[in-house]
Design an enzyme around this catalytic site. Structure first.
Site, PDB file in Angstrom:
ATOM      1  N   HIS A 278       0.422  -1.102   0.218  1.00  0.00           N
ATOM      2  CA  HIS A 278       0.301  -0.315   0.012  1.00  0.00           C
ATOM      3  C   HIS A 278       0.883   0.987  -0.189  1.00  0.00           C
ATOM      4  CE1 HIS A 278      -3.863  -2.322  -0.252  1.00  0.00           C
ATOM      5  NE2 HIS A 278      -2.786  -2.919   0.627  1.00  0.00           N
TER       6      HIS A 278
ATOM      7  N   ASP B 208       2.730  -5.282  -9.460  1.00  0.00           N
ATOM      8  CA  ASP B 208       2.522  -6.665  -9.559  1.00  0.00           C
ATOM      9  C   ASP B 208       3.507  -6.950 -10.797  1.00  0.00           C
ATOM     10  OD1 ASP B 208       2.072  -6.229  -6.849  1.00  0.00           O
ATOM     11  OD2 ASP B 208      -0.546  -6.540  -7.821  1.00  0.00           O
TER      12      ASP B 208
END
Ligand code: GLA
Length: 336
Positions: A20, A149
């Protein structure tokens, strides 16, 4: 119709530390893993037709893509999102195979997107491919995800984790020491509420950043002076997590796994207390792993709300999960 046969492979990833933080321009330290997704297909025509060995139901949609969100079965939305981002007009017909456990926190969706981009002919740099795949994921799922990612999958370096500064998108490969063993353990809890809670967390961070400026560099005293307790806690996590990533990258490179493990544990606590993306099941698993002989530290990995935990362990330790190795990034080959 060109008829070229292609084989495109893209790895999943595990994030060692730095969650995050990507969408706030912070630091992350993921590594591509040996588990990946492969598309073997023939290029040509104006449709994408793919079947999967793992998931029932074939994907079939026409190009150019009008609406990626309605493609069925739903895994096809990631492929359609990529085709839409690329503005693809030349199709594909073939198969998808993956040994990335689905929905487990190892970025099976990013691996599929990156493999699809390469199979569809994206010949950009790893960063350009990752950026398009990030937008594809946002398009397919509506989740305002960051770039970690897709970039880990596209730019992986064998034997290395990637220190990524998400503000500049500079990537520094950090060698993973020989004596470090990295395990991914599933909590048994399916991810819940990820999409709405993820968007809420991002919005809370953005409100804090509107007052403080970029959170990774915000002054801790200014963070503590924020009026809103939720924004204060979110900002505290982003700032402290970026510090931990920086320190983790340093101690990993010197082989100080004890300190690296402590930083992972501190990261989990911050994600639990300040960012509130953990669950009692994840907390219990992390607690248990951290008391396991030979485990230096553990933390939730990825978005949270269930899914997986990553643990750093000594050689010889056996945990009930997948032992992962740092692998190279995605690649495509023309077969004939
Ligand atoms: C998901 C997103 C990433 C990142 C992580 C949390 O995996 O796709 O961009 O924000 O959550 O670190």
């Amino acid at each position: 119709m060109s008829g070229a046969r292609v084989l495109a492979t893209a790895p999943g990833r595990v994030n060692l530390i730095g969650d995050h933080t990507d969408y706030m321009g912070g630091l992350v330290l993921p590594m591509a893993v040996q588990l990946g997704t492969t598309i073997t297909a023939t290029r040509g025509g104006d449709r994408v037709e793919l079947s999967s060995a793992q998931v029932p139901g074939a994907v079939s949609f026409g190009l150019p893509v009008k609406d990626a969100t309605t493609v069925e079965p739903s895994w096809g939305r990631y492929v359609a999102g990529v085709a839409a981002e690329l503005g693809a007009t030349q199709g594909l017909s073939g198969t998808v195979e993956s040994d990335v456990p689905l929905g487990s926190g190892l970025s099976s969706s990013a691996a599929l997107e990156v493999a699809a981009a390469l199979a569809l002919g994206d010949d950009g740099t790893p960063l350009e491919v990752a950026r398009r795949c990030q937008l594809a994921e946002q398009r397919a799922t509506g989740v305002p995800c960051g770039i970690m990612d897709q970039l880990a999958s596209a730019a992986g370096v064998e034997g290395h984790a990637l220190l990524i500064d998400c503000a500049t998108l500079d990537i520094t490969p950090v060698p993973v020491p020989d004596q470090a063993r990295i395990w991914v353990v599933h909590s048994g809890q399916e991810r819940q509420l990820v999409s709405s809670a993820y968007a809420d967390r991002r919005a809370e961070c953005e409100r804090a950043a509107a007052v403080l400026g970029p959170l990774p560099a915000a002054d801790p005293a200014d963070i503590e002076a924020l009026a809103d307790p939720v924004e204060r806690a979110r900002a505290r996590h982003v700032r402290s997590e970026c510090d931990r990533v920086r320190r983790f990258a340093r101690v990993l490179a010197t082989g100080d796994l004890t300190t690296a493990g402590q930083l992972m544990r501190a990261s989990h606590d911050s994600l639990r207390d300040d960012f509130e993306v953990s669950t009692p099941v994840l907390d219990e698993l992390v607690d248990e792993l951290c008391t396991h002989d030979g485990v230096f530290g553990a933390r939730l990995t990825g978005a949270g709300f269930g899914g997986c935990v990553v643990a750093l362990a000594a050689p010889g330790v056996e945990l009930p999960g997948w032992q992962v190795h740092a692998a190279a990034g995605a690649r495509v080959e023309l077969l004939d």
